[in-house]
Design a protein around this motif. Structure first.
Motif, PDB file in Angstrom:
ATOM      1  N   UNK A 116       0.733  -1.306  -0.115  1.00 49.75           N
ATOM      2  CA  UNK A 116      -0.039  -0.085  -0.103  1.00 49.75           C
ATOM      3  C   UNK A 116       0.760   1.259   0.026  1.00 49.75           C
ATOM      4  N   UNK A 117       0.339   2.047  -0.768  1.00 53.63           N
ATOM      5  CA  UNK A 117       1.025   3.615  -0.715  1.00 53.63           C
ATOM      6  C   UNK A 117      -0.219   4.210   0.231  1.00 53.63           C
ATOM      7  N   UNK A 118       0.614   4.849   1.367  1.00 54.73           N
ATOM      8  CA  UNK A 118      -0.493   5.601   2.295  1.00 54.73           C
ATOM      9  C   UNK A 118      -0.196   6.974   2.389  1.00 54.73           C
ATOM     10  N   UNK A 119      -1.281   7.666   2.300  1.00 56.19           N
ATOM     11  CA  UNK A 119      -1.421   9.179   2.170  1.00 56.19           C
ATOM     12  C   UNK A 119      -1.627   9.728   3.657  1.00 56.19           C
ATOM     13  N   UNK A 120      -0.717  10.271   4.320  1.00 52.36           N
ATOM     14  CA  UNK A 120      -1.015  10.845   5.754  1.00 52.36           C
ATOM     15  C   UNK A 120      -1.416  12.536   5.555  1.00 52.36           C
ATOM     16  N   UNK A 121      -2.112  13.114   6.110  1.00 49.15           N
ATOM     17  CA  UNK A 121      -2.175  14.651   6.095  1.00 49.15           C
ATOM     18  C   UNK A 121      -1.297  15.092   6.913  1.00 49.15           C
ATOM     19  N   UNK A 122      -1.438  16.507   6.790  1.00 47.38           N
ATOM     20  CA  UNK A 122      -0.546  17.177   7.687  1.00 47.38           C
ATOM     21  C   UNK A 122      -0.297  16.848   9.262  1.00 47.38           C
ATOM     22  N   UNK A 123      -1.493  16.194   9.768  1.00 51.56           N
ATOM     23  CA  UNK A 123      -1.338  15.665  10.953  1.00 51.56           C
ATOM     24  C   UNK A 123      -0.907  14.276  11.210  1.00 51.56           C
ATOM     25  N   UNK A 124      -0.883  13.737  10.004  1.00 49.97           N
ATOM     26  CA  UNK A 124      -0.416  12.339  10.459  1.00 49.97           C
ATOM     27  C   UNK A 124      -1.598  11.293  10.357  1.00 49.97           C
ATOM     28  N   UNK A 125      -2.879  11.923   9.878  1.00 48.03           N
ATOM     29  CA  UNK A 125      -3.846  10.752   9.656  1.00 48.03           C
ATOM     30  C   UNK A 125      -3.905  10.377   8.547  1.00 48.03           C
ATOM     31  N   UNK A 126      -4.327   9.104   8.393  1.00 47.05           N
ATOM     32  CA  UNK A 126      -4.507   8.269   7.040  1.00 47.05           C
ATOM     33  C   UNK A 126      -5.623   8.510   6.431  1.00 47.05           C
ATOM     34  N   UNK A 127      -5.286   9.139   5.239  1.00 46.36           N
ATOM     35  CA  UNK A 127      -6.416   9.883   4.502  1.00 46.36           C
ATOM     36  C   UNK A 127      -6.987   9.112   3.346  1.00 46.36           C
ATOM     37  N   UNK A 128      -5.969   8.229   2.946  1.00 49.68           N
ATOM     38  CA  UNK A 128      -6.048   7.466   1.555  1.00 49.68           C
ATOM     39  C   UNK A 128      -5.006   6.590   1.499  1.00 49.68           C
ATOM     40  N   UNK A 129      -5.234   5.362   0.596  1.00 42.97           N
ATOM     41  CA  UNK A 129      -4.229   4.692   0.405  1.00 42.97           C
ATOM     42  C   UNK A 129      -4.533   3.824  -1.200  1.00 42.97           C
ATOM     43  N   UNK A 130      -3.420   3.213  -1.662  1.00 41.51           N
ATOM     44  CA  UNK A 130      -3.747   2.816  -2.944  1.00 41.51           C
ATOM     45  C   UNK A 130      -3.031   1.828  -3.019  1.00 41.51           C
ATOM     46  N   UNK A 131      -3.457   0.334  -3.433  1.00 45.12           N
ATOM     47  CA  UNK A 131      -2.462  -0.588  -3.778  1.00 45.12           C
ATOM     48  C   UNK A 131      -2.392  -0.641  -5.346  1.00 45.12           C
ATOM     49  N   UNK A 132      -2.608  -0.026  -6.082  1.00 44.13           N
ATOM     50  CA  UNK A 132      -2.256   0.044  -7.626  1.00 44.13           C
ATOM     51  C   UNK A 132      -0.939   0.418  -7.674  1.00 44.13           C
ATOM     52  N   UNK A 133      -0.326  -0.587  -8.133  1.00 45.46           N
ATOM     53  CA  UNK A 133       1.264  -0.520  -8.607  1.00 45.46           C
ATOM     54  C   UNK A 133       1.454  -0.091  -9.863  1.00 45.46           C
ATOM     55  N   UNK A 134       2.352   0.678 -10.206  1.00 45.06           N
ATOM     56  CA  UNK A 134       3.035   0.862 -11.402  1.00 45.06           C
ATOM     57  C   UNK A 134       3.161   2.623 -11.522  1.00 45.06           C
ATOM     58  N   UNK A 135       3.968   2.846 -12.825  1.00 54.27           N
ATOM     59  CA  UNK A 135       4.211   4.322 -12.795  1.00 54.27           C
ATOM     60  C   UNK A 135       2.876   5.209 -13.039  1.00 54.27           C
ATOM     61  N   UNK A 136       1.822   4.759 -13.473  1.00 57.56           N
ATOM     62  CA  UNK A 136       0.657   5.647 -13.510  1.00 57.56           C
ATOM     63  C   UNK A 136      -0.165   5.307 -12.215  1.00 57.56           C
ATOM     64  N   UNK A 137      -0.563   6.614 -11.436  1.00 63.69           N
ATOM     65  CA  UNK A 137      -1.033   6.107 -10.166  1.00 63.69           C
ATOM     66  C   UNK A 137      -2.512   5.985 -10.529  1.00 63.69           C
ATOM     67  N   UNK A 138      -3.113   5.373  -9.436  1.00 64.31           N
ATOM     68  CA  UNK A 138      -4.666   5.516  -9.375  1.00 64.31           C
ATOM     69  C   UNK A 138      -5.158   7.079  -9.430  1.00 64.31           C
ATOM     70  N   UNK A 139      -6.122   7.187 -10.232  1.00 62.52           N
ATOM     71  CA  UNK A 139      -6.666   8.670 -10.475  1.00 62.52           C
ATOM     72  C   UNK A 139      -7.296   9.099  -9.115  1.00 62.52           C
ATOM     73  N   UNK A 140      -7.981   8.226  -8.479  1.00 64.29           N
ATOM     74  CA  UNK A 140      -8.863   8.546  -7.117  1.00 64.29           C
ATOM     75  C   UNK A 140      -7.651   8.676  -6.049  1.00 64.29           C
ATOM     76  N   UNK A 141      -6.384   8.044  -6.168  1.00 68.12           N
ATOM     77  CA  UNK A 141      -5.470   8.342  -5.024  1.00 68.12           C
ATOM     78  C   UNK A 141      -4.850   9.763  -5.369  1.00 68.12           C
ATOM     79  N   UNK A 142      -4.588  10.036  -6.709  1.00 68.16           N
ATOM     80  CA  UNK A 142      -4.174  11.000  -6.946  1.00 68.16           C
ATOM     81  C   UNK A 142      -4.913  12.562  -6.564  1.00 68.16           C
ATOM     82  N   UNK A 143      -6.419  12.036  -6.712  1.00 72.59           N
ATOM     83  CA  UNK A 143      -7.247  13.289  -6.320  1.00 72.59           C
ATOM     84  C   UNK A 143      -6.997  13.551  -4.939  1.00 72.59           C
ATOM     85  N   UNK A 144      -6.904  12.279  -4.253  1.00 73.73           N
ATOM     86  CA  UNK A 144      -6.688  12.642  -2.883  1.00 73.73           C
ATOM     87  C   UNK A 144      -5.453  13.381  -2.309  1.00 73.73           C
ATOM     88  N   UNK A 145      -4.427  12.950  -3.017  1.00 76.69           N
ATOM     89  CA  UNK A 145      -3.051  13.692  -2.928  1.00 76.69           C
ATOM     90  C   UNK A 145      -3.212  15.269  -3.188  1.00 76.69           C
TER      91      UNK A 145
END
Lengths: 258, 511, 197
Positions: free
Chosen positions: C159-188
């Motif tokens: 998993x790639x896990x996105x933490x917000x500035x406070x360290x809270x898990x707000x999104x994660x993605x298990x899609x591997x590869x050079x093209x990121x999952x659009x939903x995950x990118x939107x969260x980023x």
């Protein structure tokens, strides 16, 4: 002063950290999880295991001395909202939690902290599985249908009746109680249960999902009773708690943590 | 759960793309006008290829879920919608038979689980909530889902947790859903199944009454109807040796006050599923012929069907019109399951008789072949009995006739029996010493095992004669007790009634 | 208000200098933040840091190990994919932290070697190691499942896990590869917009 009095009442009836007993281990224990990397065999070094699951009273003694693990104080990242929710208060058991019942509604983080505070650790899955293979007379009774029926009998019991007290009935060969028939138990490497969420997919592990050998295959036909426990652990995250999930601690054969 | 999700997503994406390509050309849903043509002729519906009617329209709709035997109303929609389904898993102890309980694992608190009704092309946002008091993790595999595991991989849910996944109902039909958590068989055997109806776009033909019935087989440590709490028996389940075969999870789910009710002149539709885990159902309604059966829950129907197979993990829809009032019995026509394992339900039809279709009983006479005797005495006794003027002489006369029809094959015309095989009734010390109640009991319940009569041991089986009416048994026994040197008491109808009332129905008693 | 801000900056500076977090610092972190776990890690150049010091900016976290031949290089590719998908200004606000599952073999030199070989940008990237016990806790906090195999490899979820500035898990993605999952990118992107306001 009040705390001290509380501690006395809590600690006197039962041993603070619980009694440990030594298990001899086994050079090549056959796990229900068919580990492809080691032909399903796991070396189990000698270790010590608590004879009973940790009780409400024991866990109360822990949160008295470790304020950061009290209900309402422990951060939600370590323990979800249901953490110790069946207790009367952060420092009292109340009517719904008997002192000698196994503590439940504890997260993996909290269970781990308890064991660390008692100079111990959570058992590994392999250690737990090895210990739980025993019955009153044999170290490995898993081929006996009676052993399996005991587990299934517990599954058939609804969870909305009060839990029994720990240590009822006779211990197994090693002197350990309640590995079956009372509660689910956390293990240190619960997160190593890389079982596919759809347990019928065992013949088709999704190789892209996991680095290396893929999801663990399991031998459903013979060991579904234990498989249920793995399914349960694999459904949980470390901050989760449930009313049927407790733990016990382990430590090295000479009483050290490892 | 993480394991399968990416694949699941990919596949779904692939389907959206496909549907997007074909939507403009040939994906038009059949209109109500050609519905019968579609069903009757060889034209196919296009299956999932033509099941995507585009994105959901309007506000999301919360699905109406119903407990068995109720069915949610038709969706009545002509456009695809987003439908939100909230299904809760509850583990609870419920009666499986009178005085017997079992720990069921349920979808929605009932066995079978809540009925879900959507329309083809709907986007279903599925929430599976596992009650905090549950002991087990659970998931759901809906046979109406296109995607790996039918949702199972995306819905693995620990106690006190919720899972959410979304699917588009691409195929119309009646589908089973069930839990697919290991051990799958145990979860299913504990009642974790139900039905989801995906209506064809034009809906199903309207009917007056709809019912939800689902068969399941159950495996308990104790015997059939053994009282108290009964635990699951894994070995019996593996051996496919069912203790109970039931409709809607209990022997009394569709009997007595719980019988299904409808009226003469109505069209009735049954949605019948089979959760298994093991047994295939030969579903039949005694006294009715299904006008239509959408076999296997699919698109086409067969007409004029007596008995239809419902596979484990499958379903059927049956329509029939009601002409004659009375009680109709739903059975698995693998008939020991019906009378010995509980697979019985009642459909009670009220309304006026229609004697031109069914006369009711016109003649009830005993047919004795060459053992025929004058039955005038029997009807005389019956008349006197009704009038309350029955004399011992009338009883004995009637009893003699009935005896020669029912009893004399074994006990012989002269009451001598067959030495060593059938005990004698003539000059019987057994009849002289046993209390009246016991003698009545023997006739009603039969007798098996060792008895000693006139100094000789007998060890054979007499079947229960409970099909005889109370007054008939009284007449026979009065005859026997006053004949062939016996000097026993006259037996009255009330004596038999009392014994019958005090006797629990024997397991497997003849019907 | 202003004084409070100054105070926080002071605290942050103090932490950066001394490398310790006080109990009071920990309590100031939201209860659902991963930063409630006070772990000490060391980076590819051997410098020690506290996990909680990453507070203040969104963070993309993943777990890997350097000797992994199949999926782990893909994990780095995936994180790079996220980096490349962001426009030129956005990466300044997103940090990438990859933590080794294999502290026994992934010493500082091993981390450094991968860091150089993959030409990672030290301004945004950290490859880190910590104790085995901390690895287990971190994996639990991030929802990563793993098991050590007999041959030294690991089975693990990716998993790639996105933490917000406070360290809270707000999104994660298990899609591997050079093209990121659009939903995950939107969260980023969403997290970055919030953090830059």
């Amino acid at each position: 002063m009040r705390l001290a009095a509380l501690l006395m009442t809590v600690l006197l009836p039962s041993a603070a950290a619980g009694d440990f007993v030594r298990l001899p281990g086994q050079a090549a224990f056959t796990s229900i999880l068919k580990y492809t990397d080691s032909d399903g065999k796991v070396p189990i070094a000698p270790f010590e295991l608590m004879t009973t699951p940790v009780t409400n009273a024991q866990f109360l003694a822990f949160v008295v001395t470790h304020p950061e693990w009290r209900r309402g104080t422990a951060p939600s990242v370590f323990a979800e909202a249901r953490y110790l929710s069946h207790w009367g208060g952060p420092l009292s058991l109340g009517a719904a939690a008997e002192a000698a019942q196994p503590v439940t509604h504890v997260s993996w983080f909290a269970a781990r902290a308890y064991c660390e505070a008692n100079n111990a650790r959570l058992p590994t899955w392999s250690e737990w599985e090895y210990a739980a293979a025993a019955d009153a007379t044999r170290a490995d009774a898993r081929k006996d249908p009676a052993w399996r029926d005991r587990i299934l009998g517990w599954y058939a019991k609804p969870a909305n009746v009060p839990l029994a007290r720990v240590g009822q009935g006779s211990p197994d060969l090693h002197g350990v109680h309640d590995l079956h028939g009372l509660v689910w138990e956390w293990v240190d490497d619960y997160a190593a249960m890389l079982v596919s969420a759809d347990n019928r997919n065992q013949a088709d592990p999704d190789v892209l999902t996991f680095c290396g050998a893929g999801a663990l295959a399991t031998d459903d036909r013979e060991n579904y009773a234990v498989l249920m426990r793995i399914a349960m652990l694999s459904a949980l995250e470390a901050h989760n708690t449930t009313g049927s999930l407790g733990f016990r601690c382990a430590r090295g054969a000479s009483g050290d943590v490892q | 759960m993480n394991a399968i999700f990416p694949v699941f997503t990919l596949l779904l994406c692939g389907m959206f793309t496909l549907a997007g390509c074909s939507r403009g050309t040939s994906a038009e849903p059949p209109t109500p006008g050609n519905a019968s043509a579609v069903a009757g002729a060889a034209a196919d519906t296009g299956g999932s290829r033509k099941g995507d009617f585009g994105p959901p329209q309007g506000e999301p709709i919360k699905a109406v879920l119903t407990s068995p035997p109720n069915v949610p109303p038709p969706t009545g929609r002509s456009a695809p919608a987003k439908v939100i389904v909230e299904l809760e898993v509850i583990e609870k102890e419920l009666p499986i038979a009178e005085g017997t309980t079992y720990t069921f694992w349920t979808f929605g608190g009932t066995v079978p689980g809540s009925f879900i009704r959507v329309r083809q092309g709907d986007t279903v946002e599925f929430h599976l909530n596992n009650h905090p008091d549950s002991k087990m993790p659970h998931n759901i595999d809906l046979h109406g889902v296109t995607g790996p595991g039918g949702g199972a991989a995306s819905s693995f849910t620990a106690p006190g947790h919720s899972s959410q996944f979304t699917f588009k109902a691409l195929n119309q039909g009646l589908f089973v859903y069930h839990c697919a958590t290991a051990p799958v068989g145990m979860h299913v055997a504990n009642g974790m199944y139900g039905l989801i109806l995906v209506e064809p776009p034009q809906g199903l033909p309207p009917v007056d009454k709809e019912f939800y019935v689902m068969q399941g087989d159950f495996y308990t440590v104790g015997k059939f109807r053994e009282k108290g709490f009964q635990a699951f028996d894994m070995q019996k389940a593996i051996d496919e040796n069912a203790t109970y075969v039931l409709f809607n999870g209990s022997e009394t789910a569709l009997t007595g006050d719980n019988a299904l009710k409808a009226s003469v002149g109505q069209n009735v539709r049954l949605y019948v599923g089979n959760g298994g885990p093991n047994l295939v159902s030969s579903f039949h309604v005694i006294g009715e012929i299904f006008d239509k059966v959408w076999y296997e829950g699919g698109t086409r129907y067969q007409e004029n069907v007596q008995t239809t197979l419902v596979p484990a993990g499958g379903a059927i829809i049956a329509d029939f019109h009601l002409e004659v009032p009375g009680s109709y019995v739903l059975v698995d026509h693998s008939i020991f399951r019906a009378f010995n394992k509980g697979a019985l339900g009642i459909l009670k039809i009220d309304g006026p008789e229609n004697l031109s279709i069914y006369s009711g009983k016109e003649v009830d006479s005993v047919y004795l072949g060459d053992k025929a005797a004058s039955l005038a005495s029997v009807s005389t006794a019956a008349t006197s009995n009704a009038a309350g003027t029955l004399s011992l002489e009338e009883q004995v006369a009637a009893g003699k006739s009935l005896y020669s029809g029912t009893c004399s094959v074994c006990h012989q015309d002269n009451g001598a029996g067959l030495p060593g095989v059938f005990p004698p009734l003539a000059k019987s010390d057994y009849l002289a010493t046993q209390p009246k109640e016991q003698i009545v009991r023997v006739v009603l319940n039969g007798l098996s095992g060792a008895v000693k009569v006139n100094g000789q041991d007998y060890n054979s089986v007499m079947p229960p004669m409970s099909q005889l009416r109370d007054d008939e048994i009284a007449n026979i026994l009065s005859f026997v007790q006053t004949s062939w040197g016996n000097s026993g008491e006259r037996v009255r109808k009330e004596d038999v009634t009392a014994v019958r009332a005090a006797t629990p129905r024997a397991e497997g008693a003849a019907h | 208000m202003k004084r409070r801000t100054l105070f926080l900056i002071f605290v942050a500076l103090a932490c950066a200098c001394t490398g310790t977090l006080t109990a009071a610092d920990l309590r100031a972190i939201p209860g659902d933040s991963v930063y409630r776990f006070d772990a000490t890690l060391s980076d590819q150049s051997g410098t020690e840091f506290h996990l909680g010091e990453r507070r203040g900016r969104p963070l993309l976290v993943a777990m890997f190990y350097t000797s992994c031949r199949y999926v782990c290089p893909l994990i780095i590719d995936s994180v790079k994919g996220v980096e490349h998908a962001l426009n030129e200004t956005e990466p300044a606000h997103l940090r990438f932290l990859l933590i080794s599952l294999d502290p026994a073999r992934d010493d500082t030199a091993a981390l450094k070697s991968v860091f150089d070989k993959r030409k990672l940008d030290a301004a945004h990237w950290t490859l880190a190691r910590t104790s085995e016990s901390n690895v287990r806790t971190l994996a639990a906090l991030l929802g990563v499942r793993y098991r050590a195999l007999a041959d030294g490899e690991f089975n693990h979820t990716s998993a790639l896990v996105l933490l917000d500035r406070e360290g809270r898990r707000i999104a994660s993605s298990e899609a591997l590869g050079a093209t990121p999952d659009p939903k995950f990118m939107a969260a980023v992107r969403n997290a970055l917009e919030i953090s830059t306001k």
